[in-house]
Design a protein around this motif. Structure first.
Motif, PDB file in Angstrom:
ATOM      1  N   ILE A   1      -4.442  -6.943  -2.294  1.00  0.00           N
ATOM      2  CA  ILE A   1      -4.093  -7.610  -3.582  1.00  0.00           C
ATOM      3  C   ILE A   1      -4.374  -9.139  -3.350  1.00  0.00           C
ATOM      4  O   ILE A   1      -4.810  -9.697  -4.024  1.00  0.00           O
ATOM      5  N   SER A   2      -3.829  -9.568  -1.961  1.00  0.00           N
ATOM      6  CA  SER A   2      -3.791 -11.002  -1.919  1.00  0.00           C
ATOM      7  C   SER A   2      -3.976 -11.236  -0.359  1.00  0.00           C
ATOM      8  O   SER A   2      -3.570  -9.963   0.510  1.00  0.00           O
ATOM      9  N   ILE A   3      -3.797 -12.394   0.240  1.00  0.00           N
ATOM     10  CA  ILE A   3      -3.831 -12.390   1.683  1.00  0.00           C
ATOM     11  C   ILE A   3      -2.567 -12.161   2.375  1.00  0.00           C
ATOM     12  O   ILE A   3      -2.615 -11.598   3.383  1.00  0.00           O
TER      13      ILE A   3
ATOM     14  N   ALA B   1       0.897  -1.278  -0.010  1.00  0.00           N
ATOM     15  CA  ALA B   1       0.146  -0.121  -0.041  1.00  0.00           C
ATOM     16  C   ALA B   1       0.860   1.332   0.073  1.00  0.00           C
ATOM     17  O   ALA B   1       0.451   2.338  -0.657  1.00  0.00           O
ATOM     18  N   VAL B   2       1.919   1.139   0.643  1.00  0.00           N
ATOM     19  CA  VAL B   2       2.935   2.461   0.519  1.00  0.00           C
ATOM     20  C   VAL B   2       3.589   2.580  -0.973  1.00  0.00           C
ATOM     21  O   VAL B   2       3.448   3.719  -1.343  1.00  0.00           O
TER      22      VAL B   2
ATOM     23  N   ALA C   1     -11.718  -8.562   6.483  1.00  0.00           N
ATOM     24  CA  ALA C   1     -11.218  -9.948   6.751  1.00  0.00           C
ATOM     25  C   ALA C   1      -9.492 -10.026   6.362  1.00  0.00           C
ATOM     26  O   ALA C   1      -9.264  -9.340   5.430  1.00  0.00           O
ATOM     27  N   THR C   2      -8.790 -11.058   6.910  1.00  0.00           N
ATOM     28  CA  THR C   2      -7.528 -11.003   6.386  1.00  0.00           C
ATOM     29  C   THR C   2      -7.120 -11.448   5.110  1.00  0.00           C
ATOM     30  O   THR C   2      -6.263 -10.300   4.160  1.00  0.00           O
ATOM     31  N   ASN C   3      -8.092 -12.038   4.301  1.00  0.00           N
ATOM     32  CA  ASN C   3      -7.924 -12.356   3.112  1.00  0.00           C
ATOM     33  C   ASN C   3      -9.031 -11.367   2.208  1.00  0.00           C
ATOM     34  O   ASN C   3     -10.201 -11.418   2.351  1.00  0.00           O
ATOM     35  N   PRO C   4      -8.394 -10.405   1.479  1.00  0.00           N
ATOM     36  CA  PRO C   4      -9.088  -9.393   0.922  1.00  0.00           C
ATOM     37  C   PRO C   4     -10.464  -9.957  -0.011  1.00  0.00           C
ATOM     38  O   PRO C   4     -11.476  -9.358  -0.083  1.00  0.00           O
ATOM     39  N   LYS C   5     -10.283 -11.194  -0.302  1.00  0.00           N
ATOM     40  CA  LYS C   5     -11.505 -11.744  -1.381  1.00  0.00           C
ATOM     41  C   LYS C   5     -12.417 -11.979  -0.393  1.00  0.00           C
ATOM     42  O   LYS C   5     -13.818 -11.955  -0.880  1.00  0.00           O
ATOM     43  N   GLU C   6     -12.321 -12.188   1.026  1.00  0.00           N
ATOM     44  CA  GLU C   6     -13.454 -12.330   1.776  1.00  0.00           C
ATOM     45  C   GLU C   6     -13.980 -11.234   2.754  1.00  0.00           C
ATOM     46  O   GLU C   6     -14.695 -11.211   3.636  1.00  0.00           O
TER      47      GLU C   6
ATOM     48  N   ASN D   1      -2.161  -7.565   1.704  1.00  0.00           N
ATOM     49  CA  ASN D   1      -3.255  -7.301   2.249  1.00  0.00           C
ATOM     50  C   ASN D   1      -3.324  -5.839   2.855  1.00  0.00           C
ATOM     51  O   ASN D   1      -4.354  -5.394   3.581  1.00  0.00           O
ATOM     52  N   SER D   2      -2.646  -4.682   2.535  1.00  0.00           N
ATOM     53  CA  SER D   2      -2.518  -3.568   2.689  1.00  0.00           C
ATOM     54  C   SER D   2      -2.135  -3.019   4.173  1.00  0.00           C
ATOM     55  O   SER D   2      -1.755  -2.035   4.516  1.00  0.00           O
ATOM     56  N   VAL D   3      -2.745  -3.805   5.131  1.00  0.00           N
ATOM     57  CA  VAL D   3      -2.725  -3.382   6.554  1.00  0.00           C
ATOM     58  C   VAL D   3      -3.027  -4.211   7.591  1.00  0.00           C
ATOM     59  O   VAL D   3      -3.008  -5.279   7.119  1.00  0.00           O
TER      60      VAL D   3
END
Ligand code: CMP
Length: 136
Positions: A110-112, A15-16, A93-98, A115-117
């Motif tokens: 983008i992925s588990i 994310a940075v 959720a930890t996994n962005p897809k969820e 996951n940006s933060v």
């Protein structure tokens, strides 16, 4: 019952790198979490291993530590009502897809792994994690 807490938030390298720091900070501010401390740093793999040691038995531990130390991150102390749980709700959720719609991970993850933060998962861990980054 609501109580004022502090929690640690990390904006991760993915994310940075994508210049999302201000957008993510604004989500916290708009949601009444005060940014009490903030610093941009890059940590070593040893430091990342220390930070994530609760995960040391997990199969993803090595990659996780390599990733957190792969580029600059932004560490913040957030303060507000029920800040620990509330920040986890804002992250999703930890996994962005969820993750739920409009959470930080749904918006930017983008992925588990990317996951940006990161956010502390309990008041006790928040104390330890804040100490790790801000009390030298
Ligand atoms: P974070 O909240 O920083 O805490 C540990 C991190 O491990 C997590 O976010 C994910 O980015 C990462 N991770 C990678 N694989 C997994 C997994 N299978 N389950 C949980 N966390 C994982």
């Amino acid at each position: 019952m609501s109580k004022i807490e502090q929690t640690l938030s990390i904006i991760k390298p993915d994310a940075v790198e994508r210049n999302l720091v201000d957008e993510i900070k604004n989500i916290f501010i708009k949601n009444n979490l005060k940014i009490k401390e903030i610093k941009k740093i890059q940590i070593s793999k040893d430091e990342a291993s220390e930070f994530y040691k609760v995960h040391q038995s997990k199969p993803f531990y090595n990659d996780l530590c390599a990733y957190l130390s792969s580029g600059p991150i932004v560490a913040m102390v957030l303060e507000g009502e029920n800040a620990v749980l509330f920040n986890r709700k804002l992250m999703g959720a930890t996994n962005p897809k969820e993750a739920d719609e409009n959470t930080i991970r749904k918006l930017y993850g983008i992925s588990i792994d990317k996951n940006s933060v990161h956010g502390s998962d309990s008041v006790d861990n928040a104390k330890k994690e804040i100490e790790f980054f801000f009390k030298n």
